[in-house]
Design a protein around this motif. Structure first.
Motif, mmCIF file in Angstrom:
data_model
loop_
_atom_site.group_PDB
_atom_site.id
_atom_site.type_symbol
_atom_site.label_atom_id
_atom_site.label_comp_id
_atom_site.label_asym_id
_atom_site.label_seq_id
_atom_site.Cartn_x
_atom_site.Cartn_y
_atom_site.Cartn_z
ATOM 1 N N GLY A 141 1.160 -0.356 -15.722
ATOM 2 C CA GLY A 141 0.318 0.136 -14.563
ATOM 3 C C GLY A 141 -0.347 0.780 -15.273
ATOM 4 N N ALA A 142 -0.097 2.354 -15.138
ATOM 5 C CA ALA A 142 -1.296 2.968 -16.461
ATOM 6 C C ALA A 142 -1.993 2.749 -17.066
ATOM 7 N N LEU A 143 -2.107 1.775 -18.080
ATOM 8 C CA LEU A 143 -2.966 0.934 -18.802
ATOM 9 C C LEU A 143 -3.738 0.156 -18.180
ATOM 10 N N PHE A 144 -3.131 -0.982 -17.456
ATOM 11 C CA PHE A 144 -3.886 -2.128 -16.604
ATOM 12 C C PHE A 144 -4.501 -2.032 -14.846
ATOM 13 N N TRP A 145 -3.979 -1.474 -14.199
ATOM 14 C CA TRP A 145 -4.649 -1.267 -12.996
ATOM 15 C C TRP A 145 -4.605 0.264 -12.699
ATOM 16 N N LYS A 146 -6.136 0.382 -12.575
ATOM 17 C CA LYS A 146 -6.337 1.792 -11.575
ATOM 18 C C LYS A 146 -6.330 2.663 -10.887
ATOM 19 N N ARG A 147 -5.691 1.056 -9.788
ATOM 20 C CA ARG A 147 -5.448 2.035 -8.324
ATOM 21 C C ARG A 147 -3.636 2.463 -8.360
ATOM 22 N N MET A 148 -3.340 1.877 -9.297
ATOM 23 C CA MET A 148 -2.040 2.754 -9.550
ATOM 24 C C MET A 148 -2.262 4.306 -9.602
ATOM 25 N N ASN A 149 -1.256 4.756 -8.708
ATOM 26 C CA ASN A 149 -1.691 6.712 -8.711
ATOM 27 C C ASN A 149 -0.698 6.741 -9.016
ATOM 28 N N ARG A 150 -0.240 8.648 -8.565
ATOM 29 C CA ARG A 150 0.837 9.039 -9.560
ATOM 30 C C ARG A 150 1.985 9.168 -8.152
ATOM 31 N N GLN A 151 1.800 9.001 -7.100
ATOM 32 C CA GLN A 151 2.879 8.713 -6.249
ATOM 33 C C GLN A 151 3.441 7.194 -6.081
ATOM 34 N N GLY A 152 2.695 6.013 -6.817
ATOM 35 C CA GLY A 152 3.370 4.774 -6.898
ATOM 36 C C GLY A 152 4.105 4.947 -8.242
ATOM 37 N N ALA A 153 3.566 5.816 -9.009
ATOM 38 C CA ALA A 153 4.294 5.873 -10.571
ATOM 39 C C ALA A 153 5.164 6.476 -10.077
ATOM 40 N N THR A 154 5.114 7.603 -9.994
ATOM 41 C CA THR A 154 7.105 8.610 -9.270
ATOM 42 C C THR A 154 7.613 7.201 -8.147
ATOM 43 N N ALA A 155 7.376 6.238 -8.121
ATOM 44 C CA ALA A 155 8.404 6.414 -6.880
ATOM 45 C C ALA A 155 9.204 5.379 -7.843
ATOM 46 N N SER A 156 8.357 4.567 -8.808
ATOM 47 C CA SER A 156 8.451 3.628 -9.567
ATOM 48 C C SER A 156 9.623 4.278 -10.518
ATOM 49 N N LEU A 157 9.182 4.860 -11.374
ATOM 50 C CA LEU A 157 9.935 5.548 -12.129
ATOM 51 C C LEU A 157 11.311 6.214 -11.870
ATOM 52 N N LEU A 158 11.895 6.511 -10.403
ATOM 53 C CA LEU A 158 12.491 6.822 -10.015
ATOM 54 C C LEU A 158 13.556 5.406 -9.326
ATOM 55 N N VAL A 159 13.002 4.647 -8.760
ATOM 56 C CA VAL A 159 13.470 3.651 -8.341
ATOM 57 C C VAL A 159 14.379 2.491 -9.302
ATOM 58 N N ALA A 209 6.219 0.769 -6.410
ATOM 59 C CA ALA A 209 4.594 1.287 -8.058
ATOM 60 C C ALA A 209 3.419 -0.153 -7.356
ATOM 61 N N ILE A 210 3.495 -1.024 -6.703
ATOM 62 C CA ILE A 210 2.242 -1.177 -5.979
ATOM 63 C C ILE A 210 2.667 -0.850 -4.503
ATOM 64 N N ILE A 211 3.080 -1.267 -3.758
ATOM 65 C CA ILE A 211 3.514 -0.558 -2.444
ATOM 66 C C ILE A 211 3.325 0.508 -1.933
ATOM 67 N N VAL A 212 3.687 1.764 -2.880
ATOM 68 C CA VAL A 212 2.959 3.015 -3.134
ATOM 69 C C VAL A 212 2.209 3.702 -3.021
ATOM 70 N N SER A 213 1.740 3.141 -4.060
ATOM 71 C CA SER A 213 0.245 2.840 -4.413
ATOM 72 C C SER A 213 -1.252 2.079 -3.680
ATOM 73 N N LEU A 214 -0.443 1.707 -3.375
ATOM 74 C CA LEU A 214 -1.324 1.005 -2.039
ATOM 75 C C LEU A 214 -1.513 1.781 -0.444
ATOM 76 N N ALA A 215 -0.593 2.338 -0.458
ATOM 77 C CA ALA A 215 -0.211 3.070 0.852
ATOM 78 C C ALA A 215 -0.925 4.812 1.204
ATOM 79 N N THR A 216 -1.128 4.549 -0.174
ATOM 80 C CA THR A 216 -1.639 6.124 -0.932
ATOM 81 C C THR A 216 -2.819 6.439 -1.229
ATOM 82 N N GLU A 217 -3.684 7.125 -1.358
ATOM 83 C CA GLU A 217 -4.784 7.814 -1.825
ATOM 84 C C GLU A 217 -4.931 7.793 -2.950
#
Length: 532
Positions: free
Chosen positions: A435-453, A507-515
């Protein structure tokens, strides 16, 4: 059989003198944090390719996965395809150029710092550093085991002493010279490894009567598969296991997918993309990286399987029986028994090179994860200056932990321990890294959630569902009275097939649901002009 001690001593002495000279060069060229962490971002493409390959292909591949091929056959060659297609082509061409560019733009010097700064999160950097520190010693311990097992067999020395000797040698130049020393020595060791495996390839077929004869003999041995292995899907050494059987699931999900996909998110490999001057250097490295992996991994797996023909001809038994039931002893036993003395000496240097190149990368990565990512950026919130001293202390600490693990891990663990770490990295890091490299819409909340999950789903599956680890740990038995909380096929499905898709989806769901992240920050991350 022990090799000639005087000749071996001279060979090892010459080898070590060259290694320490390169380590000294690295030390002399290490002037600041960028040098220690990233080799000054000016590494030659050939050095990068050899260093990347040598760090990737270690004694865990040659001894562990070669031994796995000796026990279960050539189906593991599918991993070679994954190693080249995913680990070299996709890694360098797609991930490498973007990693290098973003690393320059954000001033990142470690893999956790790259993703931490992309998502503006000290927690991501600190948690990633802690995860590397806690679980990479398992991988490093398995590499130590591989090198020490061959030293034990070839030199007739005690296993525990071999572990300690190997660890001290690597520590001497990693702690002082940083990544420059690591990559210089990696390049030398990669060259030795390539020559050693090429000679092993030729001598094996010569010993077994030629390519066609050797493979036909191995095919004809299918009826010798032990009953206990045949019952779980083993069909012979030149065929895939029975579809859907426990052996098939282990080969497909744990070995082929776990290691084949997990390589994309290996911190010690990803950081190497940030050591070159430009994208052109990465593309050039692909041309030498692919053949290197093909020779290293392909030869190890083929020879491991063909060792059955040799042991049947000379001892009337299959490789697993000749190794006393320990998969990790198959390759050392074969090489020391079947190969001439002069080659055993050279191959010991080859395995020392394989172990030292991977261990040096692992120790450097674990040290920077402790000193830079976890302590400086997460604990101290970036309020202290250079962390080279702390990093060196971190390297020493993780070396000690890895040595302890090499002493206490069970037999036959090399391939499985490697796959566990690669699979955990895939689940925890790959969705966030992609997500960091290829998807600009991925944000901190999505990254954090995917890391933990990804992290906790993988660890949960290992602890309570995947039979090999869950049974050994005994936590499920203690809490619920059963070895695994699920039954049937689920107990042989590797965590990577469950935890990684779950982390991507999160990562996808949380990123799209947040700013989304600010446009200004995204422009800084992806700016081509400042980094080319």
């Amino acid at each position: 059989m022990a090799v000639s001690t005087p000749i071996l001593g001279i060979a090892v002495l010459i080898y070590m003198m060259v290694v320490f000279y390169l380590g000294w060069l690295g030390y002399k060229q290490t002037k600041d944090t960028d040098d220690y962490m990233l080799a000054g971002r000016k590494i030659n493409p050939l050095v990068l390719a050899l260093s990347y390959g040598a760090a990737f292909i270690s004694t865990s591949a040659i001894i562990g996965f070669g031994g796995y091929a000796g026990a279960f056959g050539m189906g593991v060659l599918w991993l070679v395809f994954m190693n080249i297609f995913v680990g070299i082509f996709i890694a360098f061409v797609l991930f490498g150029s973007r990693t290098r560019r973003m690393g320059v733009n954000l001033g990142a010097v470690t893999f956790p710092e790259l993703v931490g700064r992309r998502f503006q999160s000290r927690f991501i950097q600190g948690f990633s550093g802690a995860l590397i520190t806690m679980f990479m010693p398992l991988y490093a311990g398995s590499v130590l085991i591989g090198g020490a097992r061959f030293m034990e067999t070839a030199l007739n020395i005690e296993y525990n002493s071999a572990v300690l000797i190997l660890a001290v040698i690597v520590a001497a130049y990693v702690i002082t010279g940083g990544l420059i020393a690591v990559m210089y020595t990696d390049a030398l060791q990669g060259g030795l490894m390539f020559i050693g495996m090429a000679i092993l390839f030729v001598l094996t077929y010569a010993r077994l009567g030629g390519i066609v004869e050797a493979h036909q003999s191995l095919t004809n041995m299918a009826h010798l598969v032990p009953e206990n292995l045949a019952a779980v899907g083993h069909t012979g050494w030149t065929s895939m296991p029975a579809f859907g059987s426990p052996v098939w699931w282990t080969l497909f999900s744990t070995i082929i997918l776990g290691v084949g996909i997990g390589v994309l998110a290996q911190p010690q490999l990803a950081v190497r993309f940030m050591t070159v001057r430009n994208t052109r250097s990465l593309n050039r490295a692909v041309l030498s990286g692919g053949p290197f992996i093909l020779m290293m991994a392909g030869v190890a797996y083929i020879v491991g399987a063909l060792s059955n023909v040799y042991f049947l001809d000379t001892r009337g038994m299959i490789s697993l029986e000749a190794a006393g039931g320990n998969i990790d002893v198959i390759m050392p036993e074969y090489i020391n028994s079947a190969m001439p003395d002069y080659f055993v000496i050279f191959f010991l240097l080859t395995l020392l090179a394989a172990a030292m190149s991977t261990l040096s990368s692992q120790f450097h990565t674990m040290g920077t994860a402790i000193g830079h990512d976890f302590y400086r950026e997460f604990i101290m919130r970036g309020k202290i200056g250079k962390t080279i001293t702390i990093t060196r202390a971190g390297i020493a600490t993780t070396i000690l932990i890895s040595v302890v693990l090499a002493y206490i891990l069970p037999i036959g663990i090399i391939a499985r321990a490697t796959a566990i770490f690669f699979g955990l990295c895939a689940a925890a890091f790959l969705p966030m890294y992609t997500g960091a490299l290829f998807w600009k819409r991925m944000n901190r909340q999505g990254a954090t959630a995917s890391l933990l999950v990804g992290t906790f789903a993988s660890l949960f599956w290992l602890t309570f569902v995947h039979a090999k680890e869950a049974t050994a740990l005994g936590i499920s038995q203690a809490l619920f009275g059963v070895d695994t909380i699920l039954t049937g096929t689920w107990t042989v499905v590797d965590p990577i097939l469950v935890a990684t898709p779950l982390a991507f989806l999160t990562a996808i769901i949380v990123s799209l649901a947040t700013e989304p992240d600010s446009q200004e920050h995204l422009e800084k991350c992806y700016n081509r002009k400042n980094s080319e």
